[in-house]
Design a protein around this motif. Structure first.
Motif, short mmCIF file in Angstrom:
data_model
loop_
_atom_site.label_atom_id
_atom_site.label_comp_id
_atom_site.label_asym_id
_atom_site.label_seq_id
_atom_site.Cartn_x
_atom_site.Cartn_y
_atom_site.Cartn_z
N THR A 196 0.82 -1.21 0.00
CA THR A 196 0.00 0.00 0.00
C THR A 196 0.85 1.26 0.00
O THR A 196 1.99 1.25 0.47
CB THR A 196 -0.92 0.01 1.24
OG1 THR A 196 -0.13 -0.17 2.42
CG2 THR A 196 -1.94 -1.11 1.15
N TYR A 246 -15.54 4.88 2.53
CA TYR A 246 -15.27 5.96 1.57
C TYR A 246 -16.24 7.13 1.77
O TYR A 246 -15.84 8.29 1.80
CB TYR A 246 -15.38 5.44 0.13
CG TYR A 246 -15.28 6.54 -0.89
CD1 TYR A 246 -14.06 7.12 -1.20
CD2 TYR A 246 -16.42 7.04 -1.51
CE1 TYR A 246 -13.96 8.16 -2.11
CE2 TYR A 246 -16.34 8.08 -2.43
CZ TYR A 246 -15.11 8.64 -2.73
OH TYR A 246 -15.02 9.67 -3.63
N SER A 326 -6.51 -0.06 -1.01
CA SER A 326 -6.32 -0.79 -2.26
C SER A 326 -7.66 -0.98 -2.98
O SER A 326 -7.75 -0.82 -4.20
CB SER A 326 -5.67 -2.15 -1.99
OG SER A 326 -4.45 -2.00 -1.32
N TYR A 327 -8.70 -1.32 -2.24
CA TYR A 327 -10.02 -1.55 -2.83
C TYR A 327 -10.60 -0.24 -3.36
O TYR A 327 -11.13 -0.18 -4.48
CB TYR A 327 -10.94 -2.15 -1.77
CG TYR A 327 -12.23 -2.71 -2.31
CD1 TYR A 327 -12.35 -4.05 -2.67
CD2 TYR A 327 -13.37 -1.90 -2.42
CE1 TYR A 327 -13.54 -4.57 -3.14
CE2 TYR A 327 -14.57 -2.41 -2.88
CZ TYR A 327 -14.65 -3.75 -3.24
OH TYR A 327 -15.84 -4.26 -3.71
N ARG A 329 -9.07 2.53 -4.25
CA ARG A 329 -8.32 3.05 -5.39
C ARG A 329 -8.50 2.20 -6.64
O ARG A 329 -8.69 2.74 -7.75
CB ARG A 329 -6.84 3.15 -5.04
CG ARG A 329 -6.48 4.28 -4.10
CD ARG A 329 -4.98 4.46 -3.98
NE ARG A 329 -4.63 5.66 -3.24
CZ ARG A 329 -3.41 6.20 -3.21
NH1 ARG A 329 -2.43 5.62 -3.88
NH2 ARG A 329 -3.17 7.29 -2.51
N ASN A 330 -8.45 0.88 -6.48
CA ASN A 330 -8.41 0.01 -7.66
C ASN A 330 -9.77 -0.50 -8.10
O ASN A 330 -10.03 -0.61 -9.31
CB ASN A 330 -7.48 -1.17 -7.38
CG ASN A 330 -6.07 -0.74 -7.05
OD1 ASN A 330 -5.60 0.29 -7.54
ND2 ASN A 330 -5.38 -1.51 -6.22
N GLN A 333 -12.26 2.74 -8.19
CA GLN A 333 -11.72 3.72 -9.14
C GLN A 333 -11.63 5.13 -8.56
O GLN A 333 -12.03 6.12 -9.16
CB GLN A 333 -12.57 3.73 -10.42
CG GLN A 333 -12.61 2.41 -11.17
CD GLN A 333 -11.23 2.02 -11.70
OE1 GLN A 333 -10.61 2.78 -12.46
NE2 GLN A 333 -10.73 0.86 -11.29
N LYS A 334 -11.05 5.18 -7.34
CA LYS A 334 -10.77 6.45 -6.69
C LYS A 334 -9.27 6.54 -6.45
O LYS A 334 -8.79 6.46 -5.32
CB LYS A 334 -11.53 6.56 -5.36
CG LYS A 334 -13.02 6.23 -5.43
CD LYS A 334 -13.79 7.30 -6.19
CE LYS A 334 -15.30 6.96 -6.15
NZ LYS A 334 -16.09 7.95 -6.94
N PRO A 335 -8.48 6.71 -7.49
CA PRO A 335 -7.01 6.59 -7.38
C PRO A 335 -6.35 7.61 -6.48
O PRO A 335 -5.24 7.39 -6.01
CB PRO A 335 -6.54 6.74 -8.84
CG PRO A 335 -7.64 7.49 -9.52
CD PRO A 335 -8.91 7.03 -8.87
N GLY A 336 -6.99 8.73 -6.20
CA GLY A 336 -6.37 9.75 -5.36
C GLY A 336 -6.76 9.66 -3.90
O GLY A 336 -6.33 10.50 -3.09
N TRP A 337 -7.52 8.62 -3.53
CA TRP A 337 -8.02 8.55 -2.15
C TRP A 337 -6.91 8.18 -1.17
O TRP A 337 -6.06 7.34 -1.44
CB TRP A 337 -9.14 7.51 -2.05
CG TRP A 337 -9.81 7.49 -0.71
CD1 TRP A 337 -10.84 8.27 -0.30
CD2 TRP A 337 -9.49 6.64 0.41
NE1 TRP A 337 -11.19 7.98 1.01
CE2 TRP A 337 -10.38 6.98 1.46
CE3 TRP A 337 -8.55 5.64 0.62
CZ2 TRP A 337 -10.35 6.35 2.70
CZ3 TRP A 337 -8.51 5.02 1.85
CH2 TRP A 337 -9.41 5.36 2.87
N ASN A 338 -6.94 8.82 0.00
CA ASN A 338 -6.01 8.49 1.08
C ASN A 338 -6.75 8.44 2.40
O ASN A 338 -7.76 9.13 2.59
CB ASN A 338 -4.89 9.54 1.19
CG ASN A 338 -3.77 9.28 0.22
OD1 ASN A 338 -3.20 8.19 0.20
ND2 ASN A 338 -3.46 10.27 -0.61
#
Length: 390
Positions: A196, A246, A326-327, A329-330, A333-338
């Motif tokens: 991660t 999320y 990982s879930y 973002r991938n 489809q939220k690639p910028g999430w932290n």
């Protein structure tokens, strides 16, 4: 994990209420300052020594608490030796309890066990260990007969040596040197853990779940059932579970973020067990416990932390579930999430912070009561005091 806490609380009942202190000398005469000073130094060293992450510190805190307890064991009646619980053979003092100045035993035991566990720390930290030991020796020289002090020092050093030798065989010896294992290859495929961000580190402590616990077989006896089945369909319970995380993350209040950082120990002034032990330190002070009672609390709490870590990491590497980041973002489809706090480098299920914190809370409830009000001053300078009704 409920059974885990029942096992720990049962051990606490066996150790604390049945114990009686010798009347000669009265154990209540001994203030807890030597125990508290050494545990505070242990917290400081865990923050300043390479490799002492939360997992490694959970183990060292456990052994430190047991060492404190055993260094004072002869001054109590009706209590069981913890050395026998961790695979060793208990031993007795050579003389009557009144022939020892017991705070000196605790000081000597903690000095030796601290040096042994933190042999890789900096020279400045090693000097701090030496200085603290000397400070108490000088203090004791003004309070007790020299022979009683020497008797106690010899006994305390013996306790620490025996306990450290036992620790070498539990599976976690010198773990600060090998946090990851290059030979370990996690399973691959949908739903399995992957490295991660931001560091994308290899999984840490993959074999920790096989360590010997303080309570016999506690990790195997406390394993939970499986997690919600992994799925990527929007209508699946798994997707809905992660989507809840999320959704909440999109409207966090300042208080939400503060709580996460406070218990996540961000910006990293403490790690998880150091923070938990600092709460114990405050409870000992506010309840005016004597040295023997303080040592018992540190021991029970340390046992809880250590065995909870073994149990939860055993679960993590049994299921190898991917982390929410990982879930999200991938799959979502939220690639910028932290997340608010960084994701630890091991699988998701079960949550280590929750299990360890609940084990800590269960032991402290058993000692101080369920409706005990307290305030945590660990981060007064950063987040302010946080107070709780129970």
């Amino acid at each position: 994990m409920k059974l885990f806490f029942v096992v720990l609380f049962t051990l606490g009942i066996a150790l604390l209420p049945g114990c009686k202190k010798h009347d000669n000398p009265p154990a209540e005469q001994y203030k807890p300052d030597v125990a508290q000073a050494w545990m505070q130094l242990h917290i400081r060293l865990s923050r300043a020594t390479t490799g002492y992450n939360s997992v490694v510190t959970l183990r060292s805190m456990g052994y430190a608490g047991i060492t404190l307890y055993e260094s004072l064991f002869p001054v109590q009646r009706g209590c069981g030796s913890l050395i026998s619980e961790i695979g060793g053979r208990p031993f007795s003092a050579d003389r009557h309890a009144s022939h020892y100045f017991w705070p000196a035993s605790a000081n000597a035991a903690m000095a030796r066990i601290t040096r042994l566990f933190f042999e890789s720390t900096s020279d400045a930290n090693k000097y701090a260990i030496d200085s603290l030991e000397t400070l108490f020796i000088r203090k004791f020289e003004q309070e007790a007969n020299p022979q009683k002090i020497q008797n106690a020092i010899a006994y305390g050093q013996k306790v620490a040596t025996v306990i450290f030798d036992l620790s070498k065989t539990d599976g976690g010896h010198e773990a600060y040197k090998h946090i990851t294992d290059p030979s370990y290859h996690p399973p691959t495929g949908p739903g399995y853990w992957i490295p991660t961000p931001p560091a994308f580190s290899a999984p840490v402590h993959p074999h920790w779940g096989s360590n010997r616990s303080f309570i016999l077989n506690s990790a195997a006896r406390t394993q939970p059932g499986p997690h919600i089945p992994y799925a990527e369909s929007v209508k699946s319970p798994f997707y809905q579970m992660v989507n809840e995380v999320y959704t909440i993350s999109q409207s966090l209040s300042h208080e939400d973020t503060l709580i996460a950082r406070f218990w996540g120990d961000i910006p990293g002034n403490f790690n998880v067990p150091a923070h938990a032990t600092n709460i114990v330190h405050q409870l000992i002070q506010s309840n005016h416990l004597d040295l023997v009672d303080a040592a018992s609390v540190y021991a029970l709490h340390g046992i809880a932390l250590n065995d909870a870590a073994i149990s939860v990491i055993k679960t993590k590497y049994k299921f190898n579930l991917l982390r929410p980041i990982s879930y999200i973002r991938n799959v979502m489809q939220k690639p910028g999430w932290n997340s608010v706090i960084p994701t630890p480098a091991y699988p998701e299920y079960t949550a280590a912070h929750s299990v360890v914190s609940a084990a800590s809370a269960t032991v402290l409830e058993g000692i101080f009561g369920k409706n005990y009000r307290f305030s945590d001053h660990t981060y007064d300078a950063i987040y302010g005091t946080r107070s709780f009704n129970s």
